[in-house]
Design a protein around this motif. Structure first.
Motif, PDB file in Angstrom:
ATOM      1  N   LEU A   1       0.832  -1.193   0.000  1.00 15.26           N
ATOM      2  CA  LEU A   1       0.000   0.000   0.000  1.00 15.26           C
ATOM      3  C   LEU A   1       0.869   1.247   0.000  1.00 15.26           C
ATOM      4  O   LEU A   1       0.646   2.173  -0.778  1.00 15.26           O
ATOM      5  CB  LEU A   1      -0.911   0.000   1.225  1.00 15.26           C
TER       6      LEU A   1
ATOM      7  N   LYS B   1       3.966   1.468  -0.878  1.00 16.54           N
ATOM      8  CA  LYS B   1       4.651   1.509  -2.168  1.00 16.54           C
ATOM      9  C   LYS B   1       3.730   2.089  -3.230  1.00 16.54           C
ATOM     10  O   LYS B   1       4.135   2.890  -4.055  1.00 16.54           O
ATOM     11  CB  LYS B   1       5.078   0.103  -2.579  1.00 16.54           C
ATOM     12  N   ALA B   2       2.479   1.651  -3.172  1.00 17.73           N
ATOM     13  CA  ALA B   2       1.519   2.126  -4.165  1.00 17.73           C
ATOM     14  C   ALA B   2       1.238   3.605  -3.970  1.00 17.73           C
ATOM     15  O   ALA B   2       1.089   4.347  -4.940  1.00 17.73           O
ATOM     16  CB  ALA B   2       0.232   1.325  -4.062  1.00 17.73           C
TER      17      ALA B   2
ATOM     18  N   TRP C   1       3.342   5.694  -2.832  1.00 17.71           N
ATOM     19  CA  TRP C   1       4.552   6.302  -3.390  1.00 17.71           C
ATOM     20  C   TRP C   1       4.442   6.385  -4.907  1.00 17.71           C
ATOM     21  O   TRP C   1       4.743   7.392  -5.514  1.00 17.71           O
ATOM     22  CB  TRP C   1       5.733   5.404  -2.998  1.00 17.71           C
ATOM     23  N   ALA C   2       3.988   5.261  -5.489  1.00 20.07           N
ATOM     24  CA  ALA C   2       3.896   5.177  -6.944  1.00 20.07           C
ATOM     25  C   ALA C   2       2.821   6.107  -7.491  1.00 20.07           C
ATOM     26  O   ALA C   2       2.929   6.623  -8.593  1.00 20.07           O
ATOM     27  CB  ALA C   2       3.604   3.743  -7.360  1.00 20.07           C
TER      28      ALA C   2
ATOM     29  N   ILE D   1       3.667   9.356  -8.996  1.00 20.71           N
ATOM     30  CA  ILE D   1       4.366   9.392 -10.277  1.00 20.71           C
ATOM     31  C   ILE D   1       3.385   9.173 -11.415  1.00 20.71           C
ATOM     32  O   ILE D   1       3.380   9.906 -12.393  1.00 20.71           O
ATOM     33  CB  ILE D   1       5.467   8.320 -10.315  1.00 20.71           C
ATOM     34  N   ALA D   2       2.543   8.164 -11.286  1.00 23.62           N
ATOM     35  CA  ALA D   2       1.632   7.852 -12.385  1.00 23.62           C
ATOM     36  C   ALA D   2       0.327   7.290 -11.821  1.00 23.62           C
ATOM     37  O   ALA D   2       0.187   6.072 -11.723  1.00 23.62           O
ATOM     38  CB  ALA D   2       2.287   6.852 -13.333  1.00 23.62           C
TER      39      ALA D   2
ATOM     40  N   PHE E   1       7.091   3.922 -13.123  1.00 20.83           N
ATOM     41  CA  PHE E   1       7.236   4.708 -11.903  1.00 20.83           C
ATOM     42  C   PHE E   1       8.650   5.261 -11.885  1.00 20.83           C
ATOM     43  O   PHE E   1       9.593   4.588 -11.514  1.00 20.83           O
ATOM     44  CB  PHE E   1       6.973   3.840 -10.674  1.00 20.83           C
TER      45      PHE E   1
ATOM     46  N   MET F   1      11.326   5.235  -8.924  1.00 19.39           N
ATOM     47  CA  MET F   1      11.682   3.966  -8.309  1.00 19.39           C
ATOM     48  C   MET F   1      12.741   3.238  -9.128  1.00 19.39           C
ATOM     49  O   MET F   1      12.943   3.546 -10.297  1.00 19.39           O
ATOM     50  CB  MET F   1      10.452   3.068  -8.229  1.00 19.39           C
TER      51      MET F   1
ATOM     52  N   THR G   1       6.210  -3.513  -7.014  1.00 17.69           N
ATOM     53  CA  THR G   1       4.999  -2.770  -6.665  1.00 17.69           C
ATOM     54  C   THR G   1       3.780  -3.391  -7.318  1.00 17.69           C
ATOM     55  O   THR G   1       2.721  -3.471  -6.730  1.00 17.69           O
ATOM     56  CB  THR G   1       5.131  -1.302  -7.121  1.00 17.69           C
TER      57      THR G   1
ATOM     58  N   SER H   1      -1.850  -7.699   0.965  1.00 15.33           N
ATOM     59  CA  SER H   1      -0.944  -6.981   1.851  1.00 15.33           C
ATOM     60  C   SER H   1      -1.217  -5.483   1.853  1.00 15.33           C
ATOM     61  O   SER H   1      -0.368  -4.694   2.203  1.00 15.33           O
ATOM     62  CB  SER H   1       0.490  -7.246   1.433  1.00 15.33           C
ATOM     63  N   GLU H   2      -2.424  -5.108   1.442  1.00 14.23           N
ATOM     64  CA  GLU H   2      -2.691  -3.699   1.243  1.00 14.23           C
ATOM     65  C   GLU H   2      -3.012  -2.897   2.496  1.00 14.23           C
ATOM     66  O   GLU H   2      -2.874  -1.694   2.512  1.00 14.23           O
ATOM     67  CB  GLU H   2      -3.893  -3.564   0.314  1.00 14.23           C
TER      68      GLU H   2
END
Lengths: 293, 253
Positions: A165, A167-168, A170-171, A174-175, B90, B93, B101, B108-109
Motif C-alpha cells: 500500500l 509503495k503504491a 509512493w507510486a 508518479i503515475a 514509476f 523507483m 509494486t 498486503s494492502e
C-alpha cells in the motif's frame, strides 16, 4: 557552551516534531502532487478538539487526546471528499487545488478563532516536571516529543519498505492512472494518504500544544516548516524529509545561540532559498548522488 | 461464453462519434489484433473496456459477467491488464521496485498489515521479488534492476512495462503497440513470449493494437480491421490483411 548543549537537546526535540510535520505534509505533496495548505487547518483542529473536550467537558487528557487525533483524521478525509476530490474530478490543475486548500485553511482557522478567540490557549497549567542530566534540563514533554516523533518516523519507514500500500501510495505520485491499471484502488488510497497525513499532523500539534499552548494561527507556521523540510530534504526521498526537518531544527538552535529566537523563520526560509538555488532537487536527494558517482 | 466480449459499444466525445456500435469477441488462447488507421478508435476501445471511459451505449462482458461501468481498478482486479501506448513507469523507483509494486498481492494492502503480520509480509515480499527478478531476467533487464527506472532508454522502459504486466499474471492482456520502439530482437522476444503464453495457458486472452504488420501477421490469429470507429473487416489475419479494401485504406499498396 552549556547553553549551546541545551539548545542542541532542544533541537533534537524540535527535530522530532518537524519530522512529524514533514511526513504529514510530504505524504500528500509527494503522492497527490499538490501543496495542501489545508494541512495547517487539520493541525489546528486536532489541538482545539482536545482543548474543547478537556476544558469544556472536563474529559481527562488520556481520553481527549485520541479523540483529538480522530477528529483530525476525520476532518482531513472530509476536506478531501468535499473539496479536493470533486475538484480533481473536474480535472482541476494543482494550482486550483492550492488556492482551494488556502480557502479551506482560512475558513477553518477563522471559524476556530470565532469560537475559541484569538488568544493562546494552554492545556497543562503550571510547571512541567523536568529532569536534570549534568548541565542539561529536559522536561517530561520534551522526552515525549523525542519518543513519539522518532518512533513515528521509524514506524513509517518500516512500513514504507515492504508494504504494497505504501509503495503504491509512493507510486501514485508518479503515475496515478498506472496505479489504477494495476488494480489498486485510488479512492481508498487517497483516503489513507489523507488520514495518515492527519495522524502525523495531529500528533505534532497536540504534543506541541501540551508544551507551549496554541492559538488558531499557528497552523500556517507548522505547514511551512513541514513543507520546507520536505523540499529541502528532497521530495522523492523519505529520509530526506526527516533529515530536512533535523537540519532546520539544528540550524534554528544555532541561530538562537548566535542571534535570537526571533530569527527562526528567517533561518527556515533562508535554508529553503539556498537549497532551491544550489540543489533544487533537495540536499539529501539520492538521485543526485547516483549521478555524481 | 468465456473470453472478453464487447457488444454494440458506442462512444461520443466532444460531439464526435469515436466508436460506432462496435461488437467484437476476444477468445482465450488466441491473440487478436486490432488494426486500422490512426484515429480509428482502437485505443478508445481499450479505454472503454478498462473503465477509463464509460460507453454511451453497449456493454462489455467478461466471462459472461457485465463489467461495463466498473472502476478501472476493479476491471484490473477481474484480471484484465493493460499496456499503455505511451510508456508508463514509476520514474522515481528502481527497475526492480517498479515490478515488485505491481506483483505484491492485494492482501498486503492494509496499512496495519506490516505490523500485524510481519513474517507473512516478509515472505510475500520475498516471493514478489523473486518473481520480479524472473521476469526482469526474461526481458533482459536483470542487470539493470537497481537502476532508477527513469535512466532506462525508451525501449527498455517498454520492456520494463511488459515485464510488470507479465509478472502480474493478468488473464486478459490489452497491449497498445507493444512493439513500437523496440529493437527487432526485443520485438521478436516479446512476440515469442506472448505466443508462448497463449499456447501454454489456453486461459489467457491477448489483444494487440499494432501498426507493425510484420508483428501482426506473425503473431495474430484473428484481426479486427477498424476504420472511423467501426469494425470494417473481421477474420483470419491473412484474409483481412489480404483484402483489397484494407490494402487501399490502410496499408497503401
Amino acid at each position: 557552551m552549556t547553553l549551546l548543549l541545551q539548545l542542541l537537546v532542544n533541537a533534537v526535540c524540535n527535530a522530532a516534531i518537524y519530522a512529524l510535520l514533514a511526513i504529514g505534509f510530504g505524504l500528500i505533496y509527494r503522492s497527490l502532487r499538490f501543496f495542501n495548505i489545508g494541512f495547517g487547518a487539520v493541525y489546528v483542529i486536532a489541538s482545539y478538539v482536545v482543548i474543547a473536550l478537556s476544558e469544556t467537558f472536563g474529559i481527562p487528557l488520556f481520553a481527549s487526546i485520541p479523540l483529538g487525533i480522530f477528529a483530525g483524521i476525520l476532518s482531513s478525509i472530509l476536506i478531501d471528499r468535499l473539496v479536493f476530490s470533486p475538484l480533481e474530478g473536474y480535472g482541476a490543475p494543482t494550482g486550483v487545488l492550492l488556492v482551494a486548500s488556502l480557502g479551506v485553511y482560512i475558513a477553518i482557522v477563522n471559524l476556530i478563532a470565532l469560537i475559541f478567540g484569538n488568544e493562546i490557549k494552554i492545556i497543562t497549567k503550571g510547571m512541567e516536571p523536568s529532569f536534570t542530566i549534568g548541565p542539561i534540563i529536559v522536561t517530561r514533554i520534551q522526552i515525549a516529543q523525542i519518543l513519539i516523533g522518532w518512533t513515528g518516523a521509524i514506524l513509517f519507514w518500516l512500513s514504507i519498505r515492504k508494504n504494497t500500500l505504501v509503495k503504491a501510495i509512493w507510486a501514485m505520485g508518479i503515475a496515478p492512472e498506472l496505479v489504477i491499471a494495476l488494480g489498486l484502488p485510488y479512492k481508498r488510497m487517497r483516503a489513507i494518504v489523507f488520514s495518515l497525513s492527519a495522524l502525523f499532523a495531529a500528533a505534532a500539534s497536540i504534543i506541541t500544544t501540551l508544551d507551549v499552548g496554541i492559538d488558531p494561527h499557528v497552523g500556517m507556521g507548522a505547514l511551512l516548516t513541514g513543507a520546507v523540510a520536505v523540499i529541502v530534504g528532497g521530495v522523492n526521498f523519505y529520509w530526506g524529509w526527516v533529515s530536512g526537518a533535523s537540519l532546520i531544527a539544528l540550524l534554528q538552535a544555532i541561530g538562537v545561540w548566535l542571534f535570537s529566537a526571533k530569527w527562526n523563520e528567517l533561518i527556515t526560509f533562508g535554508i529553503l532559498i539556498i537549497t532551491l538555488i544550489f540543489r533544487p532537487d533537495g540536499i539529501f536527494s539520492p538521485k543526485r548522488r547516483a549521478e555524481e558517482r | 461464453m468465456v473470453g472478453l466480449k464487447i457488444k454494440n459499444l458506442s462512444k461520443t466525445l466532444l460531439g464526435m462519434e469515436i466508436i460506432r456500435k462496435v461488437t467484437a469477441t476476444f477468445l482465450p488462447g488466441r491473440i487478436t489484433a486490432l488494426v486500422g488507421p490512426n484515429g480509428a478508435g482502437k485505443t478508445t476501445i481499450f479505454n472503454l473496456i478498462c473503465g477509463y471511459l464509460t460507453p454511451d451505449n453497449g456493454a462489455v462482458f467478461y466471462d459472461d459477467e457485465d463489467i461495463t461501468g466498473l472502476q478501472p481498478y476493479q476491471v484490473a482486479r477481474k484480471g484484465i491488464g493493460r499496456l499503455f501506448q505511451d510508456v508508463r513507469i514509476f520514474e522515481g523507483m528502481t527497475v526492480l521496485e517498479n515490478v515488485v509494486t505491481a506483483c505484491m498481492p492485494y492482501a498486503s494492502e492494509s496499512p496495519l498489515f506490516p505490523f500485524m503480520r510481519p513474517l507473512r509480509l516478509s515472505r510475500l515480499y520475498k516471493h514478489a521479488r523473486e518473481r520480479s527478478c524472473y521476469w526482469l531476467e526474461f526481458v533482459g533487464l536483470y542487470a539493470k534492476k537497481d537502476y532508477p527506472a527513469s535512466e532506462l532508454s525508451f525501449g527498455q522502459q517498454k520492456l520494463l512495462a511488459i515485464a510488470r504486466l507479465l509478472s502480474k499474471g493478468f488473464r486478459v492482456m490489452l497491449l497498445d503497440e507493444p512493439a513500437s520502439g523496440l529493437s527487432p530482437i526485443a520485438t521478436k522476444k516479446v512476440m515469442a513470449t506472448l505466443e508462448r503464453i497463449v499456447s501454454e495457458d489456453r486461459d489467457k486472452t491477448i489483444v494487440v493494437v499494432e501498426h507493425n504488420m510484420k508483428v501482426v501477421t506473425e503473431m495474430a490469429d484473428w484481426v479486427y480491421f477498424m476504420n472511423e470507429g467501426q469494425v470494417a473487416f473481421f477474420g483470419r489475419t491473412d484474409h483481412v490483411l489480404g483484402a483489397r479494401e484494407v490494402r487501399e485504406m490502410y496499408l497503401g499498396f
